[in-house]
Design a protein around this motif. Structure first.
Motif, short mmCIF file in Angstrom:
data_model
loop_
_atom_site.label_atom_id
_atom_site.label_comp_id
_atom_site.label_asym_id
_atom_site.label_seq_id
_atom_site.Cartn_x
_atom_site.Cartn_y
_atom_site.Cartn_z
N GLY A 198 59.19 6.72 -21.93
CA GLY A 198 59.11 7.75 -20.91
C GLY A 198 59.18 9.17 -21.44
N ILE A 199 58.93 9.37 -22.73
CA ILE A 199 58.96 10.69 -23.34
C ILE A 199 57.53 11.19 -23.52
CG2 ILE A 199 59.67 12.06 -25.33
CD1 ILE A 199 62.01 11.01 -23.66
N GLU A 200 57.24 12.41 -23.06
CA GLU A 200 55.90 12.98 -23.16
C GLU A 200 55.62 13.53 -24.55
OE1 GLU A 200 55.87 16.02 -20.24
OE2 GLU A 200 55.79 14.65 -18.52
N SER A 201 54.35 13.50 -24.95
CA SER A 201 53.96 14.08 -26.23
C SER A 201 52.50 14.51 -26.18
CB SER A 201 54.16 13.08 -27.37
OG SER A 201 53.27 11.98 -27.25
N VAL A 202 52.12 15.35 -27.12
CA VAL A 202 50.73 15.73 -27.36
C VAL A 202 50.49 15.61 -28.86
CG1 VAL A 202 49.03 17.59 -27.30
CG2 VAL A 202 50.62 17.29 -25.38
N ALA A 253 44.00 3.16 -27.47
CA ALA A 253 45.04 3.11 -26.44
C ALA A 253 45.42 4.52 -25.99
CB ALA A 253 46.26 2.37 -26.98
N GLN A 254 45.49 5.45 -26.94
CA GLN A 254 45.87 6.82 -26.61
C GLN A 254 44.83 7.48 -25.71
OE1 GLN A 254 48.71 7.85 -28.30
NE2 GLN A 254 48.85 10.05 -28.02
N LEU A 309 57.20 6.73 -28.05
CA LEU A 309 57.84 7.65 -27.11
C LEU A 309 57.35 7.42 -25.69
CD1 LEU A 309 57.75 10.93 -29.22
CD2 LEU A 309 59.75 9.53 -28.73
N ALA A 310 56.06 7.18 -25.53
CA ALA A 310 55.50 6.97 -24.19
C ALA A 310 56.13 5.75 -23.53
CB ALA A 310 53.99 6.81 -24.28
N HIS A 322 58.31 -6.23 -40.07
CA HIS A 322 58.79 -5.26 -39.08
C HIS A 322 57.64 -4.47 -38.48
CE1 HIS A 322 59.80 -1.04 -38.11
NE2 HIS A 322 60.68 -1.63 -37.34
N THR A 323 56.67 -4.09 -39.30
CA THR A 323 55.53 -3.33 -38.79
C THR A 323 54.76 -4.12 -37.75
OG1 THR A 323 55.31 -2.08 -40.85
CG2 THR A 323 53.36 -2.22 -39.46
N VAL A 324 54.53 -5.39 -38.03
CA VAL A 324 53.82 -6.25 -37.08
C VAL A 324 54.63 -6.38 -35.78
CG1 VAL A 324 53.02 -8.61 -36.67
CG2 VAL A 324 52.57 -7.51 -38.86
N ASN A 325 55.93 -6.62 -35.92
CA ASN A 325 56.77 -6.74 -34.73
C ASN A 325 56.73 -5.46 -33.89
OD1 ASN A 325 57.47 -9.26 -35.69
ND2 ASN A 325 59.49 -8.63 -36.44
N THR A 326 56.78 -4.31 -34.57
CA THR A 326 56.77 -3.03 -33.86
C THR A 326 55.47 -2.82 -33.11
OG1 THR A 326 58.26 -2.04 -35.50
CG2 THR A 326 56.95 -0.53 -34.15
N LEU A 327 54.34 -3.11 -33.74
CA LEU A 327 53.05 -2.95 -33.08
C LEU A 327 52.95 -3.87 -31.86
CD1 LEU A 327 50.79 -2.70 -36.25
CD2 LEU A 327 51.26 -0.86 -34.62
N ARG A 328 53.45 -5.07 -31.99
CA ARG A 328 53.43 -5.98 -30.84
C ARG A 328 54.30 -5.45 -29.70
NH1 ARG A 328 54.30 -11.39 -34.55
NH2 ARG A 328 52.09 -11.86 -34.95
N GLU A 329 55.46 -4.92 -30.04
CA GLU A 329 56.40 -4.45 -29.02
C GLU A 329 55.84 -3.30 -28.18
OE1 GLU A 329 59.83 -3.49 -31.29
OE2 GLU A 329 60.37 -5.59 -31.66
N VAL A 330 54.96 -2.49 -28.77
CA VAL A 330 54.39 -1.37 -28.02
C VAL A 330 52.97 -1.67 -27.52
CG1 VAL A 330 55.82 0.34 -29.17
CG2 VAL A 330 53.58 -0.22 -30.14
#
Length: 396
Positions: free
Chosen positions: A31-35, A117-118, A27-28, A57-65
């Motif tokens: 540009g979407i805020e979260s807590v 990272a968070q 989400l970040a 897919h999981t590996v690709n997703t982690l790389r993308e973010v």
């Protein structure tokens, strides 16, 4: 730091497991805020030993973010698995069968990366909160009441609540009660006794072994740490299993002429009961479930963490569309889309579990051996296993 009074965000996330943390990250990026609220301590969350196999897919997703650096540096890429039954060990070559791979990288390491990272530059993440309670989720202005680590009662106002707080969390019962939802559950008559050992793996790829004494599996966490499992009765007590007894059982069940299991110091051991669980729907109003809050699978198919990643991939897309574009089509479709994939993966996990774990009588054993021989001799059967193991498309 979140403080009492006037606290607002777009998405309140309950639970700092991989589903909640990755959702916040995705989400970040958009540009979407979260807590993120978590009732355990950071040390506890980072120390939880869970799954270690990541789909493509999981590996690709982690790389993308932006979460792929340590995974690429320390993760172990694998191009297949071995299926074994007495006298036979057969390699399934995933790239040859379906063009994809899997990675060995522990869930605890994924969580550590996401937390770091968070806390570095990401949205707020609060540990050791208590009395968490979603409110008014059937309106457009839900909130989450909670008590922070200092004992101060607070209310987080938000547009959406994401329940990523696991099977025992507060989110799922709210959805189930409000929607008169359905829960499906299957408890298996066996468990896994798992160990971590400081010894180099005795295999280049994972071994899934059927044996008359029970299932055994050889995995790894690094070039110097092995992860191994044996099938046991759910009533077994860990204190009755000495290290020597465990190594003997592993050596017997994975025995193969010309191959030897290397042993070493056992650093952790536990017994994990096995079950399947699916709760439907995965949404009520502005409260959305993801990960173990909605479904649990036995670990045989390596689907638990990967299902959570697929859930939050769909959910993040839907929430961005809702909050940034004011369109409801994706959130309205979220539960059905997620559950379609959940049930396919639940079936695969059940199938792998049923094929590899001894249960029933000699007739059942012959059926299992027949199925294993079919997978090892048929390209079509092997391809089906490879496609499921390495990961289905997120939206079926």
């Amino acid at each position: 730091m979140v403080t009492l009074g006037g606290v607002r965000t777009q998405v309140g996330i309950i639970g700092a497991g991989p589903a909640g943390l990755l959702l916040s990250r995705m989400l970040a990026v958009q540009g979407i805020e979260s807590v993120v609220l978590e009732n355990r301590s950071r040390d506890y969350v980072e120390a939880r030993i869970r799954a270690g196999i990541l789909e493509q897919h999981t590996v690709n997703t982690l790389r993308e973010v932006g979460m792929g650096a340590r995974l690429d540096r320390e993760g172990l890429e694998h191009d297949g698995i071995y299926l074994q039954y007495p006298g036979t060990r057969h390699k399934l070559d995933f790239p040859e069968l379906c063009g994809r791979n899997v990675w060995i990288y522990g869930q605890s390491e994924v969580v550590k990366d996401l937390i770091a990272a968070q806390l570095d530059d990401g949205p707020p993440l609060l540990f050791e909160v208590s009395d968490v309670q979603p409110r008014d989720v059937d309106t457009d202005s839900p909130s989450i009441a909670f008590t922070d680590a200092d004992g101060v009662a607070q209310v987080l106002e938000c547009d959406v609540v994401a329940g990523t707080d696991g099977f025992h969390g507060v989110s799922r019962p709210i959805v189930t009660a409000a929607t008169q939802g359905t829960v499906w559950e299957r408890t298996y008559p066996f468990a896994w006794l798992g160990i971590l050992a400081d010894v180099a793996p005795s295999t280049d790829d994972l071994i899934y072994a059927w044996h008359p004494d029970g299932f055994a599996m050889h995995s790894m966490r690094s070039p110097s740490v092995s992860r191994l499992y044996i099938q046991v009765d759910p009533t077994e007590k860990i204190e009755d299993w000495s290290d020597d007894r465990i190594w003997e059982a592993l050596a017997t069940r994975m025995a193969l002429p010309g191959w030897e299991l290397q042993t070493g110091p056992v650093t952790e051991k536990s017994i994990l009961p096995m079950r399947s669980f699916v709760s439907s729907p995965m949404r009520h109003g502005r409260l959305f479930l993801a990960g173990d809050a909605a479904h649990i699978v036995p670990p045989t198919g390596a689907k638990g963490l990967n299902l959570a990643v697929a859930d939050v991939t769909l959910l993040a897309q839907a929430l961005v569309r809702l909050l940034a574009e004011k369109e409801t089509d994706l959130v309205d479709a979220y539960s059905d889309k997620a559950l379609a994939r959940v049930w396919r993966c639940t079936h695969f996990s059940w199938w792998m579990t049923s094929m590899l774990h001894t249960h029933g009588d000699d007739f059942d054993a012959q059926l299992q051996l027949s199925q294993l021989q079919r997978v090892c001799s048929s390209e079509a059967a092997a391809r089906e296993l490879a496609e499921m193991y390495t990961g289905l498309p997120v939206a079926l």
